[in-house]
Structure formats: C-alpha cells, structure tokens
Design a protein around this motif. Structure first.
Motif, PDB file in Angstrom:
ATOM      1  N   VAL A 140       6.914  -2.506  22.348  1.00 18.43           N
ATOM      2  CA  VAL A 140       7.949  -2.922  21.410  1.00 18.43           C
ATOM      3  C   VAL A 140       8.286  -1.830  20.406  1.00 18.43           C
ATOM      4  CG1 VAL A 140       7.436  -5.372  21.541  1.00 18.43           C
ATOM      5  CG2 VAL A 140       6.285  -3.970  19.840  1.00 18.43           C
ATOM      6  N   ASP A 141       7.783  -0.662  20.649  1.00 18.37           N
ATOM      7  CA  ASP A 141       7.854   0.349  19.606  1.00 18.37           C
ATOM      8  C   ASP A 141       9.265   0.727  19.181  1.00 18.37           C
ATOM      9  OD1 ASP A 141       7.324   3.539  21.271  1.00 18.37           O
ATOM     10  OD2 ASP A 141       8.325   1.748  21.976  1.00 18.37           O
ATOM     11  N   GLU A 142      10.203   0.820  20.087  1.00 18.85           N
ATOM     12  CA  GLU A 142      11.523   1.334  19.710  1.00 18.85           C
ATOM     13  C   GLU A 142      12.263   0.418  18.745  1.00 18.85           C
ATOM     14  OE1 GLU A 142      12.532   4.453  20.102  1.00 18.85           O
ATOM     15  OE2 GLU A 142      10.556   4.655  21.002  1.00 18.85           O
ATOM     16  N   TYR A 143      12.321  -0.874  19.033  1.00 22.06           N
ATOM     17  CA  TYR A 143      13.049  -1.764  18.130  1.00 22.06           C
ATOM     18  C   TYR A 143      12.294  -1.955  16.816  1.00 22.06           C
ATOM     19  CZ  TYR A 143      16.310  -5.223  16.478  1.00 22.06           C
ATOM     20  OH  TYR A 143      17.252  -5.887  15.718  1.00 22.06           O
ATOM     21  N   ALA A 144      10.979  -2.055  16.874  1.00 17.64           N
ATOM     22  CA  ALA A 144      10.195  -2.171  15.640  1.00 17.64           C
ATOM     23  C   ALA A 144      10.391  -0.939  14.770  1.00 17.64           C
ATOM     24  CB  ALA A 144       8.709  -2.371  15.961  1.00 17.64           C
ATOM     25  N   LYS A 145      10.343   0.230  15.386  1.00 16.17           N
ATOM     26  CA  LYS A 145      10.561   1.472  14.641  1.00 16.17           C
ATOM     27  C   LYS A 145      11.964   1.511  14.050  1.00 16.17           C
ATOM     28  CE  LYS A 145       7.448   4.494  17.218  1.00 16.17           C
ATOM     29  NZ  LYS A 145       7.367   5.642  18.136  1.00 16.17           N
ATOM     30  N   LYS A 146      12.933   1.042  14.819  1.00 20.22           N
ATOM     31  CA  LYS A 146      14.324   1.029  14.342  1.00 20.22           C
ATOM     32  C   LYS A 146      14.454   0.141  13.101  1.00 20.22           C
ATOM     33  CE  LYS A 146      18.982   0.391  16.111  1.00 20.22           C
ATOM     34  NZ  LYS A 146      19.809  -0.005  17.258  1.00 20.22           N
ATOM     35  N   ILE A 147      13.824  -1.029  13.138  1.00 20.51           N
ATOM     36  CA  ILE A 147      13.868  -1.931  11.981  1.00 20.51           C
ATOM     37  C   ILE A 147      13.184  -1.284  10.783  1.00 20.51           C
ATOM     38  CG2 ILE A 147      13.038  -4.111  11.017  1.00 20.51           C
ATOM     39  CD1 ILE A 147      13.298  -5.312  13.844  1.00 20.51           C
ATOM     40  N   ILE A 148      11.974  -0.785  10.993  1.00 18.59           N
ATOM     41  CA  ILE A 148      11.228  -0.175   9.883  1.00 18.59           C
ATOM     42  C   ILE A 148      12.026   0.974   9.279  1.00 18.59           C
ATOM     43  CG2 ILE A 148       9.177   1.169   9.276  1.00 18.59           C
ATOM     44  CD1 ILE A 148       7.667  -0.536  11.420  1.00 18.59           C
ATOM     45  N   LYS A 149      12.507   1.858  10.125  1.00 17.37           N
ATOM     46  CA  LYS A 149      13.266   3.019   9.649  1.00 17.37           C
ATOM     47  C   LYS A 149      14.532   2.565   8.916  1.00 17.37           C
ATOM     48  CE  LYS A 149      15.094   7.412  11.089  1.00 17.37           C
ATOM     49  NZ  LYS A 149      16.136   7.963  11.893  1.00 17.37           N
TER      50      LYS A 149
ATOM     51  N   ASN B 192       0.844  -1.186   0.000  1.00 16.96           N
ATOM     52  CA  ASN B 192       0.000   0.000   0.000  1.00 16.96           C
ATOM     53  C   ASN B 192       0.885   1.244   0.000  1.00 16.96           C
ATOM     54  OD1 ASN B 192      -1.822   2.062   0.421  1.00 16.96           O
ATOM     55  ND2 ASN B 192      -2.760   1.148   2.233  1.00 16.96           N
ATOM     56  N   LYS B 193       1.088   1.795  -1.146  1.00 15.01           N
ATOM     57  CA  LYS B 193       2.022   2.926  -1.299  1.00 15.01           C
ATOM     58  C   LYS B 193       1.572   4.194  -0.561  1.00 15.01           C
ATOM     59  CE  LYS B 193       4.417   0.316  -3.929  1.00 15.01           C
ATOM     60  NZ  LYS B 193       5.357  -0.551  -3.300  1.00 15.01           N
ATOM     61  N   ASP B 194       0.312   4.236  -0.090  1.00 18.79           N
ATOM     62  CA  ASP B 194      -0.189   5.405   0.628  1.00 18.79           C
ATOM     63  C   ASP B 194       0.167   5.394   2.117  1.00 18.79           C
ATOM     64  OD1 ASP B 194      -1.345   6.429  -1.691  1.00 18.79           O
ATOM     65  OD2 ASP B 194      -3.222   5.358  -1.346  1.00 18.79           O
ATOM     66  N   VAL B 195       0.667   4.268   2.614  1.00 18.00           N
ATOM     67  CA  VAL B 195       1.024   4.164   4.028  1.00 18.00           C
ATOM     68  C   VAL B 195       2.293   4.968   4.282  1.00 18.00           C
ATOM     69  CG1 VAL B 195       1.787   2.577   5.837  1.00 18.00           C
ATOM     70  CG2 VAL B 195      -0.046   1.908   4.300  1.00 18.00           C
ATOM     71  N   THR B 196       2.277   5.758   5.351  1.00 18.83           N
ATOM     72  CA  THR B 196       3.457   6.539   5.721  1.00 18.83           C
ATOM     73  C   THR B 196       4.101   5.935   6.968  1.00 18.83           C
ATOM     74  OG1 THR B 196       2.258   8.013   7.211  1.00 18.83           O
ATOM     75  CG2 THR B 196       2.366   8.655   4.862  1.00 18.83           C
ATOM     76  N   LEU B 197       5.346   6.298   7.225  1.00 17.90           N
ATOM     77  CA  LEU B 197       6.015   5.830   8.435  1.00 17.90           C
ATOM     78  C   LEU B 197       5.251   6.271   9.675  1.00 17.90           C
ATOM     79  CD1 LEU B 197       9.806   6.350   7.660  1.00 17.90           C
ATOM     80  CD2 LEU B 197       8.559   4.208   7.845  1.00 17.90           C
ATOM     81  N   GLU B 198       4.722   7.479   9.655  1.00 18.27           N
ATOM     82  CA  GLU B 198       3.976   7.987  10.802  1.00 18.27           C
ATOM     83  C   GLU B 198       2.753   7.124  11.089  1.00 18.27           C
ATOM     84  OE1 GLU B 198       5.072  10.063   8.251  1.00 18.27           O
ATOM     85  OE2 GLU B 198       6.789  10.654   9.474  1.00 18.27           O
ATOM     86  N   ASN B 199       2.038   6.696  10.026  1.00 13.94           N
ATOM     87  CA  ASN B 199       0.889   5.799  10.210  1.00 13.94           C
ATOM     88  C   ASN B 199       1.328   4.500  10.893  1.00 13.94           C
ATOM     89  OD1 ASN B 199      -0.148   6.651   6.910  1.00 13.94           O
ATOM     90  ND2 ASN B 199      -1.048   7.477   8.758  1.00 13.94           N
ATOM     91  N   LEU B 200       2.447   3.985  10.453  1.00 12.17           N
ATOM     92  CA  LEU B 200       2.932   2.721  11.006  1.00 12.17           C
ATOM     93  C   LEU B 200       3.350   2.869  12.454  1.00 12.17           C
ATOM     94  CD1 LEU B 200       5.034   1.379   8.037  1.00 12.17           C
ATOM     95  CD2 LEU B 200       2.785   0.643   8.771  1.00 12.17           C
ATOM     96  N   TYR B 201       4.069   3.924  12.758  1.00  9.61           N
ATOM     97  CA  TYR B 201       4.530   4.142  14.125  1.00  9.61           C
ATOM     98  C   TYR B 201       3.358   4.247  15.090  1.00  9.61           C
ATOM     99  CZ  TYR B 201       9.212   5.140  12.255  1.00  9.61           C
ATOM    100  OH  TYR B 201      10.426   5.064  11.638  1.00  9.61           O
ATOM    101  N   GLU B 202       2.286   4.867  14.659  1.00  7.01           N
ATOM    102  CA  GLU B 202       1.096   5.007  15.502  1.00  7.01           C
ATOM    103  C   GLU B 202       0.444   3.654  15.776  1.00  7.01           C
ATOM    104  OE1 GLU B 202      -1.471   7.808  13.576  1.00  7.01           O
ATOM    105  OE2 GLU B 202       0.005   9.427  13.734  1.00  7.01           O
ATOM    106  N   ALA B 203       0.588   2.730  14.862  1.00  6.24           N
ATOM    107  CA  ALA B 203      -0.062   1.422  14.994  1.00  6.24           C
ATOM    108  C   ALA B 203       0.762   0.418  15.796  1.00  6.24           C
ATOM    109  CB  ALA B 203      -0.349   0.855  13.608  1.00  6.24           C
ATOM    110  N   ILE B 204       2.001   0.744  16.108  1.00  4.89           N
ATOM    111  CA  ILE B 204       2.876  -0.199  16.801  1.00  4.89           C
ATOM    112  C   ILE B 204       2.658  -0.104  18.312  1.00  4.89           C
ATOM    113  CG2 ILE B 204       5.278  -0.788  17.290  1.00  4.89           C
ATOM    114  CD1 ILE B 204       5.949   0.204  14.483  1.00  4.89           C
ATOM    115  N   ASP B 205       2.583  -1.263  18.957  1.00  5.00           N
ATOM    116  CA  ASP B 205       2.385  -1.320  20.411  1.00  5.00           C
ATOM    117  C   ASP B 205       3.491  -0.572  21.150  1.00  5.00           C
ATOM    118  OD1 ASP B 205       0.242  -2.949  19.941  1.00  5.00           O
ATOM    119  OD2 ASP B 205       1.309  -4.804  20.401  1.00  5.00           O
ATOM    120  N   GLU B 206       3.130   0.007  22.256  1.00  6.05           N
ATOM    121  CA  GLU B 206       4.073   0.773  23.073  1.00  6.05           C
ATOM    122  C   GLU B 206       5.243  -0.082  23.580  1.00  6.05           C
ATOM    123  OE1 GLU B 206       4.209   4.077  23.821  1.00  6.05           O
ATOM    124  OE2 GLU B 206       2.613   4.297  22.352  1.00  6.05           O
TER     125      GLU B 206
END
Length: 127
Positions: free
Chosen positions: A37-46, A21-35
């Motif tokens: 595990v957020d840091e490592y998941a965000k690090k991987i995604i980024k 889904n090319k319309d998904v932004t990093l910000e959308n994803l970060y908001e959906a990630i559980d608190e």
C-alpha cells in the motif's frame, strides 16, 4: 478498495506520529509502510504534509462553536486526510472520502468521533 482503506490507515498512523512526535521524519514513515500500500499511503502523507496549512485553515473555516486547536489529534488527523482527498484527489469521489474518514475515526477512536467527523466534512460537501 481494501487496499485504499489499508493505505488510509497507514497514512493515518504515520500522520498521527508526525503530530505527536516532532522527531519523526517522512523517511522514517515511508520505511515503516507496507509494500503493498506504500504508494497511496505515501501520497496521502506527502500531500497532507505539503498542504497542511491550507488544509488546517479549510477545516478551521468549517468549524462552528469550536476551534481547530481544541480538536483531538485522532480527529484532526482523520480530518486532514479526508480534506486532502476532497481538495486535491480528483480520483476519489467526495462521498468515498467522507465515508472512509468516518470509518477511520470509528476504528481509531469511537462512534462519537465518527459523528463529529461526518458533521465537519458534510460542510465541505455543500460547496
């Protein structure tokens, strides 16, 4: 360790969404990630997003009788996470990155997928 596994699963889900889904932004994803595990998941995604061209090229270089464009999205996403960890995360042992990728592939696809992932990633271990 379970926190990291959960973070990888969340990162997989996010990166998969970006791929389909090319319309998904990093910000959308970060908001959906559980608190929790957020840091490592965000690090991987980024990390995968920032180094995607380099990661994809590294994967393509290891493929035999196969092209990167033919890899299904599930396997491609799992490979990107694992190769990101292999190339850019010194704190993650290579064997752990490979084993976690195989388990992730089995969880989101099938055993054959795990075998394919293991075969590709084993070539990174020989370096």
């Amino acid at each position: 360790m379970k926190e990291r596994r959960h973070a990888r699963e969340k990162a997989f889900q996010g990166l998969y969404q970006i791929d389909i889904n090319k319309d998904v932004t990093l910000e959308n994803l970060y908001e959906a990630i559980d608190e929790d595990v957020d840091e490592y998941a965000k690090k991987i995604i980024k990390g995968v997003v920032e180094h995607r061209v380099e990661i994809d090229q590294a994967i393509d270089d290891k493929l035999e009788k196969w092209s990167f464009s033919r890899i299904a999205t599930v396997e491609k996403t799992v490979l990107r996470i694992a190769v990101y960890e292999l190339m850019f995360e010194d704190e993650v042992p290579n064997k752990v990155a490979v084993n976690e990728a195989v388990e992730l592939a089995k969880r989101f696809n099938e055993d054959q997928s795990g075998k394919f992932i293991n075969g590709v990633l084993s070539k990174f271990m020989k370096e």
